[in-house]
Design a protein around this motif. Structure first.
Motif, PDB file in Angstrom:
ATOM      1  N   THR A 223     -37.127  79.602 128.806  1.00 44.47           N
ATOM      2  CA  THR A 223     -36.531  80.256 127.647  1.00 44.47           C
ATOM      3  C   THR A 223     -35.592  79.332 126.876  1.00 44.47           C
ATOM      4  O   THR A 223     -34.651  79.800 126.265  1.00 44.47           O
ATOM      5  N   TYR A 224     -35.817  78.023 126.912  1.00 47.06           N
ATOM      6  CA  TYR A 224     -34.937  77.115 126.172  1.00 47.06           C
ATOM      7  C   TYR A 224     -35.023  77.393 124.676  1.00 47.06           C
ATOM      8  O   TYR A 224     -36.109  77.464 124.101  1.00 47.06           O
TER       9      TYR A 224
ATOM     10  N   THR B 245     -31.253  67.649 135.931  1.00 51.51           N
ATOM     11  CA  THR B 245     -30.309  66.806 135.194  1.00 51.51           C
ATOM     12  C   THR B 245     -31.001  66.168 133.999  1.00 51.51           C
ATOM     13  O   THR B 245     -30.438  66.097 132.894  1.00 51.51           O
ATOM     14  N   GLN B 246     -32.216  65.717 134.185  1.00 56.70           N
ATOM     15  CA  GLN B 246     -32.983  65.118 133.090  1.00 56.70           C
ATOM     16  C   GLN B 246     -33.207  66.133 131.977  1.00 56.70           C
ATOM     17  O   GLN B 246     -33.061  65.814 130.787  1.00 56.70           O
ATOM     18  N   LYS B 247     -33.564  67.349 132.348  1.00 60.95           N
ATOM     19  CA  LYS B 247     -33.746  68.404 131.345  1.00 60.95           C
ATOM     20  C   LYS B 247     -32.456  68.666 130.588  1.00 60.95           C
ATOM     21  O   LYS B 247     -32.459  68.797 129.360  1.00 60.95           O
ATOM     22  N   ALA B 248     -31.343  68.737 131.311  1.00 61.14           N
ATOM     23  CA  ALA B 248     -30.055  69.035 130.678  1.00 61.14           C
ATOM     24  C   ALA B 248     -29.665  67.930 129.691  1.00 61.14           C
ATOM     25  O   ALA B 248     -29.113  68.211 128.620  1.00 61.14           O
ATOM     26  N   ILE B 249     -29.948  66.681 130.032  1.00 59.37           N
ATOM     27  CA  ILE B 249     -29.661  65.568 129.114  1.00 59.37           C
ATOM     28  C   ILE B 249     -30.471  65.730 127.822  1.00 59.37           C
ATOM     29  O   ILE B 249     -29.935  65.590 126.711  1.00 59.37           O
ATOM     30  N   CYS B 250     -31.756  66.029 127.962  1.00 58.99           N
ATOM     31  CA  CYS B 250     -32.617  66.188 126.777  1.00 58.99           C
ATOM     32  C   CYS B 250     -32.204  67.391 125.940  1.00 58.99           C
ATOM     33  O   CYS B 250     -32.185  67.319 124.702  1.00 58.99           O
ATOM     34  N   HIS B 251     -31.889  68.501 126.598  1.00 56.12           N
ATOM     35  CA  HIS B 251     -31.443  69.685 125.860  1.00 56.12           C
ATOM     36  C   HIS B 251     -30.179  69.379 125.060  1.00 56.12           C
ATOM     37  O   HIS B 251     -30.080  69.712 123.869  1.00 56.12           O
TER      38      HIS B 251
ATOM     39  N   SER C  52     -42.139  72.152 123.449  1.00 51.54           N
ATOM     40  CA  SER C  52     -43.448  72.228 122.802  1.00 51.54           C
ATOM     41  C   SER C  52     -43.379  72.873 121.423  1.00 51.54           C
ATOM     42  O   SER C  52     -44.103  72.480 120.510  1.00 51.54           O
ATOM     43  N   ALA C  53     -42.498  73.857 121.254  1.00 48.30           N
ATOM     44  CA  ALA C  53     -42.367  74.518 119.955  1.00 48.30           C
ATOM     45  C   ALA C  53     -41.663  73.632 118.930  1.00 48.30           C
ATOM     46  O   ALA C  53     -41.672  73.931 117.741  1.00 48.30           O
ATOM     47  N   TYR C  54     -41.048  72.532 119.409  1.00 44.02           N
ATOM     48  CA  TYR C  54     -40.265  71.666 118.528  1.00 44.02           C
ATOM     49  C   TYR C  54     -40.914  70.288 118.336  1.00 44.02           C
ATOM     50  O   TYR C  54     -40.275  69.378 117.818  1.00 44.02           O
ATOM     51  N   ARG C  55     -42.191  70.136 118.730  1.00 47.51           N
ATOM     52  CA  ARG C  55     -42.804  68.808 118.693  1.00 47.51           C
ATOM     53  C   ARG C  55     -42.707  68.155 117.318  1.00 47.51           C
ATOM     54  O   ARG C  55     -42.476  66.937 117.209  1.00 47.51           O
ATOM     55  N   ASP C  56     -42.862  68.917 116.255  1.00 48.69           N
ATOM     56  CA  ASP C  56     -42.835  68.329 114.915  1.00 48.69           C
ATOM     57  C   ASP C  56     -41.422  67.978 114.460  1.00 48.69           C
ATOM     58  O   ASP C  56     -41.246  67.372 113.400  1.00 48.69           O
ATOM     59  N   GLU C  57     -40.424  68.336 115.258  1.00 46.33           N
ATOM     60  CA  GLU C  57     -39.042  67.959 114.970  1.00 46.33           C
ATOM     61  C   GLU C  57     -38.610  66.735 115.768  1.00 46.33           C
ATOM     62  O   GLU C  57     -37.452  66.301 115.649  1.00 46.33           O
ATOM     63  N   LEU C  58     -39.506  66.188 116.557  1.00 46.07           N
ATOM     64  CA  LEU C  58     -39.159  65.080 117.447  1.00 46.07           C
ATOM     65  C   LEU C  58     -39.834  63.782 117.023  1.00 46.07           C
ATOM     66  O   LEU C  58     -40.951  63.790 116.499  1.00 46.07           O
ATOM     67  N   ILE C  59     -39.158  62.690 117.281  1.00 52.64           N
ATOM     68  CA  ILE C  59     -39.735  61.353 117.167  1.00 52.64           C
ATOM     69  C   ILE C  59     -39.798  60.799 118.587  1.00 52.64           C
ATOM     70  O   ILE C  59     -38.768  60.529 119.208  1.00 52.64           O
ATOM     71  N   ILE C  60     -41.011  60.656 119.100  1.00 54.95           N
ATOM     72  CA  ILE C  60     -41.223  60.158 120.462  1.00 54.95           C
ATOM     73  C   ILE C  60     -41.825  58.763 120.371  1.00 54.95           C
ATOM     74  O   ILE C  60     -42.817  58.552 119.670  1.00 54.95           O
ATOM     75  N   SER C  61     -41.208  57.819 121.061  1.00 54.88           N
ATOM     76  CA  SER C  61     -41.724  56.450 121.037  1.00 54.88           C
ATOM     77  C   SER C  61     -42.004  55.962 122.445  1.00 54.88           C
ATOM     78  O   SER C  61     -41.403  56.420 123.415  1.00 54.88           O
ATOM     79  N   SER C  62     -42.938  55.028 122.543  1.00 57.41           N
ATOM     80  CA  SER C  62     -43.175  54.338 123.799  1.00 57.41           C
ATOM     81  C   SER C  62     -43.529  52.885 123.505  1.00 57.41           C
ATOM     82  O   SER C  62     -43.717  52.503 122.348  1.00 57.41           O
TER      83      SER C  62
END
Length: 372
Positions: A70-71, A112-118, A154-164
């Motif tokens: 429910t994030y 902890t990883q989730k909390a950092i990203c949130h 997933s609902a916010y993918r178009d608001e993100l810039i993901i790089s690798s």
């Protein structure tokens, strides 16, 4: 026991931006449409315990998995973060981006990883930077972020810039590192699979390969964009001369170089002495400075020596030898200057990197959400 009927209220569905509720079971999925809108986000509800029977309106039994996701991103997430144009492109990046170089491997708890990203996204950080070898073990940071992306973002993918990126050693044999076409394209495909996405927004050549023609490396980046694997490409840690060559090749191919990722901070100023910073400005290429806090040295963490549990004690990229008595003396002097300015040392260090808009965005890391 759960009730025979699992009800989720319409206000909750609306709050989550969902038009469908999906009960994901072993062997079948039941979907309930609120208003039948095609292509709408789906709220997937997972429940845990094989003894729990949950039914759809037909009251058919179903064995479910765990937890309700429910994030909800903070509504005011774009209120305070400034966004800067990346070189001559149309892309805006946040002044502060977050990197998953450390703390997203198997040595840090997933929660902890989730909390950092949130926390990052809730504060307007839209750019999440990865590489194929981030972990440990290599690849695990992309896998971890892929899980977070699937369950929470997933609902916010178009608001993100993901790089690798790809360039460092990733798998055994002669094809597992550097800048060949084979390595870069194979690595990009592996990254997409770990992340669970069809494309990344930016894909980098992580380092210059002295044994591969630059035309081959840049040609691979061009192909990665043209094949739909990435929207933009960049380079990392190339010096000024090699950057000019790489940018020229990409321009001829028709895939402009969007961005360069060098290390840069008040202690490490090679981009100035090399001329890279001025070169990027002349070429209209954006820049993202990694280690703007010198891996924590430009914070209050090392003012009184090396604390247990810090990066310098973990045998990773920050060596104990870097935290010399002379270095600590310099850090303390900088801390006094920051205090006189009404800033923490970390705040001053990031402001210094971003001064005069010479750098597009500062790439920070965090080991806990409070550091973001």
């Amino acid at each position: 026991m759960l009730p025979r009927e699992l009800n989720v209220s319409v206000p909750l569905i609306a709050a989550l931006g969902c038009h469908r509720i999906m009960l994901r079971a072993s062997g079948a999925c039941r979907a309930k449409d609120r208003d039948g809108l095609p292509g709408a986000p789906v709220l997937t509800i997972n429940c845990a315990d094989r003894d729990m029977a949950v039914s759809s309106k037909t009251h058919e039994p179903a064995i479910m998995e765990k937890t309700v996701m429910t994030y909800l991103a903070a509504e005011a997430r774009y209120s305070n973060m400034p966004y800067r144009r990346c070189g001559n492109s149309g892309l805006l990046l946040p002044a502060i981006s977050i990197g998953l170089w450390h703390n997203f491997g198997h040595d840090v708890a997933f929660q902890t990883q989730k909390a950092i990203c949130h926390t990052a996204f809730d504060h307007g950080i839209t750019h999440f930077d990865l590489a194929n070898n981030y972990g440990p073990p290599p690849g695990s940071a992309e896998t971890a972020f892929g899980k977070i992306l699937k369950t929470d973002f997933s609902a916010y993918r178009d608001e993100l810039i993901i790089s690798s990126k790809a360039g460092y050693n990733m798998w055994p044999g002669p094809y597992g590192e550097f800048g060949s076409r084979k390595y870069l394209i194979a690595s990009c495909d592996q990254s997409l699979k770990r992340l669970g996405v069809d494309y990344v927004d930016i894909f980098y050549s992580h380092r210059f390969d002295p044994n591969t023609p630059l035309e081959e490396t840049m040609g691979a980046l061009d192909h990665i964009v043209r094949s739909g694997r990435a929207l933009y490409v960049g380079i990392s840690s190339y010096n000024s001369e090699r950057t000019r060559e790489a940018v020229a090749i990409l321009e001829r191919l028709g895939t402009p170089c969007l961005i360069h990722q060098p290390s840069y901070n008040m202690i490490n100023r090679w981009v100035e002495t090399d001329g890279l910073k001025q070169t990027l400005k002349e070429l209209g290429v954006g820049s993202i400075a990694y280690t703007p806090l010198a891996q924590g040295m430009l914070t209050d963490k090392y003012l009184n020596g090396i604390p247990e549990g810090s990066r310098a004690t973990q045998g990773k990229s920050l060596k104990r030898a870097f935290i010399s008595d002379r270095a600590i003396e310099s850090i303390r002097a900088l801390n006094e200057i920051a205090a006189a300015r009404g800033q923490s040392l970390a705040q001053m260090a990031i402001a210094w990197v971003l001064r005069n808009e010479g750098i597009t965005t500062a790439l920070i890391g965090a080991s806990k959400p409070e550091q973001v």
